[in-house]
Design an enzyme around this catalytic site. Structure first.
Site, PDB file in Angstrom:
ATOM      1  N   HIS A  44       0.906  -1.185   0.136  1.00 50.14           N
ATOM      2  CA  HIS A  44       0.063  -0.049   0.106  1.00 50.14           C
ATOM      3  C   HIS A  44       1.062   1.369  -0.019  1.00 50.14           C
ATOM      4  CE1 HIS A  44      -3.918   1.818   1.656  1.00 50.14           C
ATOM      5  NE2 HIS A  44      -3.303   2.765   0.706  1.00 50.14           N
ATOM      6  N   GLU A  76      -2.686  -1.458  -3.252  1.00 45.88           N
ATOM      7  CA  GLU A  76      -3.590  -0.918  -2.781  1.00 45.88           C
ATOM      8  C   GLU A  76      -3.425   0.620  -2.571  1.00 45.88           C
ATOM      9  OE1 GLU A  76      -4.105  -2.667   1.157  1.00 45.88           O
ATOM     10  OE2 GLU A  76      -5.409  -4.166   0.355  1.00 45.88           O
ATOM     11  N   HIS A 198      -7.394  -6.472   6.724  1.00 48.63           N
ATOM     12  CA  HIS A 198      -7.251  -5.495   7.677  1.00 48.63           C
ATOM     13  C   HIS A 198      -7.490  -6.198   9.183  1.00 48.63           C
ATOM     14  CE1 HIS A 198      -6.002  -1.444   8.557  1.00 48.63           C
ATOM     15  NE2 HIS A 198      -6.246  -1.800   9.789  1.00 48.63           N
TER      16      HIS A 198
HETATM   17  C1  LIG Z   1      -6.434  -1.511   3.101  1.00 49.61           C
HETATM   18  C2  LIG Z   1      -5.848  -2.440   4.140  1.00 49.61           C
HETATM   19  O1  LIG Z   1      -6.857  -2.238   5.031  1.00 49.61           O
HETATM   20  C3  LIG Z   1      -4.887  -2.471   4.614  1.00 49.61           C
HETATM   21  O2  LIG Z   1      -4.144  -3.022   3.547  1.00 49.61           O
HETATM   22  C4  LIG Z   1      -3.825  -1.118   4.477  1.00 49.61           C
HETATM   23  O3  LIG Z   1      -2.717  -1.091   3.553  1.00 49.61           O
HETATM   24  C5  LIG Z   1      -2.948  -1.047   5.919  1.00 49.61           C
HETATM   25  O4  LIG Z   1      -2.140   0.159   5.692  1.00 49.61           O
HETATM   26  P1  LIG Z   1      -1.107   0.426   6.816  1.00 49.61           P
HETATM   27  O5  LIG Z   1      -0.017  -0.685   6.736  1.00 49.61           O
HETATM   28  O6  LIG Z   1      -0.402   1.615   6.290  1.00 49.61           O
HETATM   29  O7  LIG Z   1      -1.623   0.408   8.077  1.00 49.61           O
HETATM   30  N1  LIG Z   2      -5.919  -5.163   2.795  1.00 47.87           N
HETATM   31  C1  LIG Z   2      -5.414  -5.526   3.935  1.00 47.87           C
HETATM   32  C2  LIG Z   2      -4.009  -5.804   4.200  1.00 47.87           C
HETATM   33  O1  LIG Z   2      -3.519  -5.779   3.010  1.00 47.87           O
HETATM   34  C3  LIG Z   2      -3.264  -5.756   5.202  1.00 47.87           C
HETATM   35  O2  LIG Z   2      -3.892  -5.271   6.349  1.00 47.87           O
HETATM   36  P1  LIG Z   2      -3.214  -5.586   7.805  1.00 47.87           P
HETATM   37  O3  LIG Z   2      -3.067  -7.235   8.131  1.00 47.87           O
HETATM   38  O4  LIG Z   2      -1.636  -5.062   7.764  1.00 47.87           O
HETATM   39  O5  LIG Z   2      -3.978  -4.933   8.779  1.00 47.87           O
END
Ligand SMILES: CC(=O)[C@@H](O)[C@H](O)COP(=O)(O)O
Ligand SMILES: NCC(=O)COP(=O)(O)O
Length: 247
Positions: A44, A76, A198
């Site tokens: 992301h 993402e 998440h």
């Molecule tokens: C979209 C989502 O819920 C996660 O993939 C997000 O990428 C978490 O971002 P951080 O790692 O910056 O918290």
């Molecule tokens: N889309 C969720 C992700 O890529 C990772 O979320 P998290 O496990 O770091 O909360």
């Protein structure tokens, strides 16, 4: 159907960025995850590059192309022109569009599909014209999933933060799972495939998979990395894949 695991490397990148040094190496840990059965990698890249840097993106694409051509690269982020161009240049296999403000600490809500439909139509069409699967980040609710389909999304990714937060409250977990189950059933009726992510963990994954039997993919990073501190990246990959298997 067994959901596939996409390992999110944000936390590895955040640890690397603490110092002006090249370790921990995001590519190295992406390789370990794919060597041990992960179906793909997720990043992301946020505008402030707090963890994943824009330069990590082509390097991860190169890893997958050279060593794991059947793996998927899921990128993402918020659909700025820069982000969309980054995804196109990286030939993302999937783009998960997230309505995050640049100042957000993390992703904490899905799209307001009714309010954003007009804007999303063109963005989704732009990505799909390049053969990229499009997933839209969605709250765990049936609301707006018909619009998500109408704007052209292939999938929605249900935000499982509220479910993850119920780690010490079984009754609350059941309530969140009921919401996810309802949303998953609506998504299926609308012809949308379903991802989730998440705050997913080894402990909360099995109940989620039972609630959404058609779940296609989970992307996991934070709890995955915490688990890997104890078990190592290779064994943690295997542990999460086992947690995805039907009981
Ligand atoms: C979209 C989502 O819920 C996660 O993939 C997000 O990428 C978490 O971002 P951080 O790692 O910056 O918290
Ligand atoms: N889309 C969720 C992700 O890529 C990772 O979320 P998290 O496990 O770091 O909360």
């Amino acid at each position: 159907m067994t959901a596939t695991l996409s390992v999110n490397l944000n936390a590895i990148a955040m640890l690397r960025n603490r110092r002006d040094l090249p370790w921990p190496d995001v590519i190295h840990f992406g390789r370990i995850a794919l060597q041990n059965g992960a179906s793909g990698l997720t990043v992301h890249p946020r505008p402030d590059q707090r963890h994943v840097r824009f330069s990590d993106v082509p390097a991860l694409r190169d890893l997958i192309d050279r060593e794991f051509p059947s793996a998927e690269f899921n990128i993402e982020g918020y659909p700025s022109d820069h982000f969309l161009q980054l995804c196109e240049d990286a030939r993302a296999d999937q783009v998960t569009l997230v309505p995050d403000d640049p100042t957000q600490a993390t992703s904490d809500h899905g799209w307001d599909f009714a309010a954003e439909a007009e804007r999303l139509v063109g963005i989704v069409a732009r990505l799909k014209a390049r053969g990229i699967r499009v997933s839209l980040f969605a709250d765990p609710s049936p609301v707006g999933l018909d619009i998500a389909r109408r704007v052209g999304a292939d999938r929605v990714e249900f935000y499982t933060g509220p479910y993850g937060a119920t780690h010490s409250d079984a009754a609350a977990a059941e309530r969140e799972l009921a919401c996810l189950k309802d949303a998953g059933n609506t998504a299926a009726r609308e012809g949308l495939e379903v991802n989730a992510g998440h705050d997913l963990t080894i402990d909360n994954l099995p109940a989620l998979c039972r609630a959404i039997p058609a779940l296609k993919e989970v992307s996991i990073g934070h709890a995955f990395t915490a688990d890997a501190l104890e078990h190592g990246f290779a064994e943690t990959t295997r542990r999460f894949i086992r947690a995805l298997q039907p009981a």
